[in-house]
Design a protein around this motif. Structure first.
Motif, PDB file in Angstrom:
ATOM      1  N   LEU A  16       0.842  -1.198   0.000  1.00  0.00           N
ATOM      2  CA  LEU A  16       0.000   0.000   0.000  1.00  0.00           C
ATOM      3  C   LEU A  16       0.880   1.251   0.000  1.00  0.00           C
ATOM      4  CD1 LEU A  16      -3.092   0.569   0.134  1.00  0.00           C
ATOM      5  CD2 LEU A  16      -2.806   0.832   2.593  1.00  0.00           C
ATOM      6  N   TYR A  17       1.869   1.282   0.883  1.00  0.00           N
ATOM      7  CA  TYR A  17       2.778   2.426   0.953  1.00  0.00           C
ATOM      8  C   TYR A  17       3.595   2.563  -0.328  1.00  0.00           C
ATOM      9  CZ  TYR A  17       2.184   3.531   5.922  1.00  0.00           C
ATOM     10  OH  TYR A  17       1.695   3.929   7.130  1.00  0.00           O
ATOM     11  N   ARG A  18       3.969   1.454  -0.939  1.00  0.00           N
ATOM     12  CA  ARG A  18       4.825   1.499  -2.119  1.00  0.00           C
ATOM     13  C   ARG A  18       4.097   2.039  -3.346  1.00  0.00           C
ATOM     14  NH1 ARG A  18       9.130  -2.479  -2.580  1.00  0.00           N
ATOM     15  NH2 ARG A  18      10.570  -0.881  -3.196  1.00  0.00           N
ATOM     16  N   TYR A  19       2.823   1.683  -3.542  1.00  0.00           N
ATOM     17  CA  TYR A  19       2.142   2.016  -4.799  1.00  0.00           C
ATOM     18  C   TYR A  19       0.882   2.867  -4.644  1.00  0.00           C
ATOM     19  CZ  TYR A  19       5.276  -1.557  -6.552  1.00  0.00           C
ATOM     20  OH  TYR A  19       6.385  -2.289  -6.846  1.00  0.00           O
ATOM     21  N   TRP A  20       0.513   3.243  -3.436  1.00  0.00           N
ATOM     22  CA  TRP A  20      -0.710   4.007  -3.196  1.00  0.00           C
ATOM     23  C   TRP A  20      -0.404   5.203  -2.308  1.00  0.00           C
ATOM     24  CZ3 TRP A  20      -5.657   1.976  -4.745  1.00  0.00           C
ATOM     25  CH2 TRP A  20      -5.585   0.725  -5.366  1.00  0.00           C
ATOM     26  N   GLN A  21      -1.338   6.165  -2.286  1.00  0.00           N
ATOM     27  CA  GLN A  21      -1.225   7.288  -1.352  1.00  0.00           C
ATOM     28  C   GLN A  21      -2.617   7.718  -0.918  1.00  0.00           C
ATOM     29  OE1 GLN A  21       0.815  10.392  -3.416  1.00  0.00           O
ATOM     30  NE2 GLN A  21      -0.984  11.062  -4.536  1.00  0.00           N
ATOM     31  N   PRO A  22      -2.732   8.209   0.323  1.00  0.00           N
ATOM     32  CA  PRO A  22      -4.040   8.685   0.781  1.00  0.00           C
ATOM     33  C   PRO A  22      -4.457   9.927   0.000  1.00  0.00           C
ATOM     34  CG  PRO A  22      -2.570   8.353   2.640  1.00  0.00           C
ATOM     35  CD  PRO A  22      -1.746   8.255   1.389  1.00  0.00           C
ATOM     36  N   VAL A  23      -5.728   9.997  -0.328  1.00  0.00           N
ATOM     37  CA  VAL A  23      -6.230  11.153  -1.073  1.00  0.00           C
ATOM     38  C   VAL A  23      -7.366  11.859  -0.349  1.00  0.00           C
ATOM     39  CG1 VAL A  23      -5.506  10.349  -3.338  1.00  0.00           C
ATOM     40  CG2 VAL A  23      -7.745   9.682  -2.468  1.00  0.00           C
ATOM     41  N   ALA A  24      -7.935  11.204   0.657  1.00  0.00           N
ATOM     42  CA  ALA A  24      -9.050  11.831   1.381  1.00  0.00           C
ATOM     43  C   ALA A  24      -9.224  11.155   2.728  1.00  0.00           C
ATOM     44  CB  ALA A  24     -10.346  11.706   0.579  1.00  0.00           C
ATOM     45  N   ASN A  25      -9.889  11.891   3.604  1.00  0.00           N
ATOM     46  CA  ASN A  25     -10.239  11.388   4.926  1.00  0.00           C
ATOM     47  C   ASN A  25     -11.716  11.663   5.119  1.00  0.00           C
ATOM     48  OD1 ASN A  25     -10.690  11.196   7.771  1.00  0.00           O
ATOM     49  ND2 ASN A  25      -8.500  11.458   8.085  1.00  0.00           N
TER      50      ASN A  25
ATOM     51  N   PHE B 263      -8.892   7.202   2.491  1.00  0.00           N
ATOM     52  CA  PHE B 263      -9.133   6.682   1.152  1.00  0.00           C
ATOM     53  C   PHE B 263      -7.812   6.759   0.384  1.00  0.00           C
ATOM     54  CE2 PHE B 263     -13.313   7.981   2.516  1.00  0.00           C
ATOM     55  CZ  PHE B 263     -14.097   6.909   2.114  1.00  0.00           C
ATOM     56  N   TRP B 264      -7.467   5.675  -0.307  1.00  0.00           N
ATOM     57  CA  TRP B 264      -6.205   5.565  -1.009  1.00  0.00           C
ATOM     58  C   TRP B 264      -6.428   5.545  -2.517  1.00  0.00           C
ATOM     59  CZ3 TRP B 264      -1.540   4.710   1.803  1.00  0.00           C
ATOM     60  CH2 TRP B 264      -1.716   4.554   3.176  1.00  0.00           C
ATOM     61  N   GLU B 265      -5.425   6.055  -3.255  1.00  0.00           N
ATOM     62  CA  GLU B 265      -5.466   6.037  -4.718  1.00  0.00           C
ATOM     63  C   GLU B 265      -4.124   5.495  -5.223  1.00  0.00           C
ATOM     64  OE1 GLU B 265      -7.048   9.316  -7.569  1.00  0.00           O
ATOM     65  OE2 GLU B 265      -4.989   9.866  -7.002  1.00  0.00           O
ATOM     66  N   ARG B 266      -4.204   4.637  -6.231  1.00  0.00           N
ATOM     67  CA  ARG B 266      -2.982   4.072  -6.812  1.00  0.00           C
ATOM     68  C   ARG B 266      -2.199   5.181  -7.508  1.00  0.00           C
ATOM     69  NH1 ARG B 266      -0.821  -0.746  -7.375  1.00  0.00           N
ATOM     70  NH2 ARG B 266       0.430  -1.262  -9.191  1.00  0.00           N
ATOM     71  N   THR B 267      -0.895   5.245  -7.265  1.00  0.00           N
ATOM     72  CA  THR B 267      -0.077   6.320  -7.833  1.00  0.00           C
ATOM     73  C   THR B 267       0.480   5.984  -9.204  1.00  0.00           C
ATOM     74  OG1 THR B 267       1.943   5.472  -6.797  1.00  0.00           O
ATOM     75  CG2 THR B 267       0.668   7.116  -5.560  1.00  0.00           C
ATOM     76  N   GLY B 268       0.639   4.696  -9.501  1.00  0.00           N
ATOM     77  CA  GLY B 268       1.216   4.305 -10.776  1.00  0.00           C
ATOM     78  C   GLY B 268       2.739   4.351 -10.775  1.00  0.00           C
ATOM     79  N   THR B 269       3.324   4.782  -9.665  1.00  0.00           N
ATOM     80  CA  THR B 269       4.782   4.815  -9.545  1.00  0.00           C
ATOM     81  C   THR B 269       5.183   4.191  -8.210  1.00  0.00           C
ATOM     82  OG1 THR B 269       4.760   6.986  -8.491  1.00  0.00           O
ATOM     83  CG2 THR B 269       4.981   6.952 -10.888  1.00  0.00           C
ATOM     84  N   ASP B 270       6.469   3.946  -8.067  1.00  0.00           N
ATOM     85  CA  ASP B 270       7.010   3.428  -6.818  1.00  0.00           C
ATOM     86  C   ASP B 270       7.249   4.618  -5.883  1.00  0.00           C
ATOM     87  OD1 ASP B 270       8.591   2.376  -4.759  1.00  0.00           O
ATOM     88  OD2 ASP B 270       9.612   0.992  -6.109  1.00  0.00           O
TER      89      ASP B 270
END
Length: 185
Positions: free
Chosen positions: A25-34, A44-51
């Motif tokens: 989760l930490y490697r490929y996602w980031q929080p976008v909302a609470n 709420f998490w969103e995939r970043t598409g990067t490492d």
């Protein structure tokens, strides 16, 4: 979506005990909302598409303490870095006497020293993130929260019989990430 550790203290334990999930989760996602409208109970998490590996330069050490515990310390080259290290511990249990003890009744407790200090400073419950490592393996990935360049965990062996101590043969830092649990919101 994950529970927010600020309102659901068991989430700190869940992150640490289930690092195999959260490290991805930490490697490929980031929080976008609470969910502030309902008390901020979820991220709420969103995939970043990067490492998301920040590649912060670190050193790691394991020091046997006088009481038989092992203090694992990760130090960032950047003294201001606040985040989490994805670390692999290479460890085992050692008996203090010559008798062979079955390790199926042994436990290796991890006290999250830096996390507990952050929680105490924020006037939140401490020790909610502490967890156990399996004793039937010789390596395991763990998160080590870093605050102001330093992160620590303490390993303590719990034994059903005899006196057993943890032994850490090596600590490798695989990656460093923004620590969403302690430094987001």
């Amino acid at each position: 979506m994950t529970p927010s550790p600020k309102v659901a203290p068991p989430e700190r334990w869940s992150r640490n005990a289930n690092w195999w999930f959260y490290r991805e989760l930490y490697r490929y996602w980031q929080p976008v909302a609470n969910t502030f409208q309902s008390g901020g109970m979820h991220l709420f998490w969103e995939r970043t598409g990067t490492d998301n590996n920040l590649n912060v330069e670190t050193t790691a050490a394991a020091t046997l303490q006088g009481d038989g515990t092992v203090l694992v310390t990760v130090t960032a080259a950047d003294a201001d870095f606040c985040g989490v290290a994805d670390a692999t511990l290479h460890y085992g249990l050692v008996s203090s006497d010559s008798m062979d003890h079955p390790f199926d009744r042994q436990f290796l407790h991890v006290t999250c020293v830096t996390e507990n200090e952050l929680c105490a400073a924020a006037e939140r419950d401490t020790n909610q993130g502490d967890f156990y490592l399996p004793t039937d393996r010789d390596s395991y990935e763990v998160p080590i929260t870093i605050s102001n360049g330093v992160g620590q965990i303490l390993l303590t062996a719990k034994s059903g019989s005899g006196t057993v101590y943890p032994q850490v043969n090596a600590v490798e830092v695989n990656a460093t990430y923004q620590d969403w649990e302690y430094f987001f919101e």
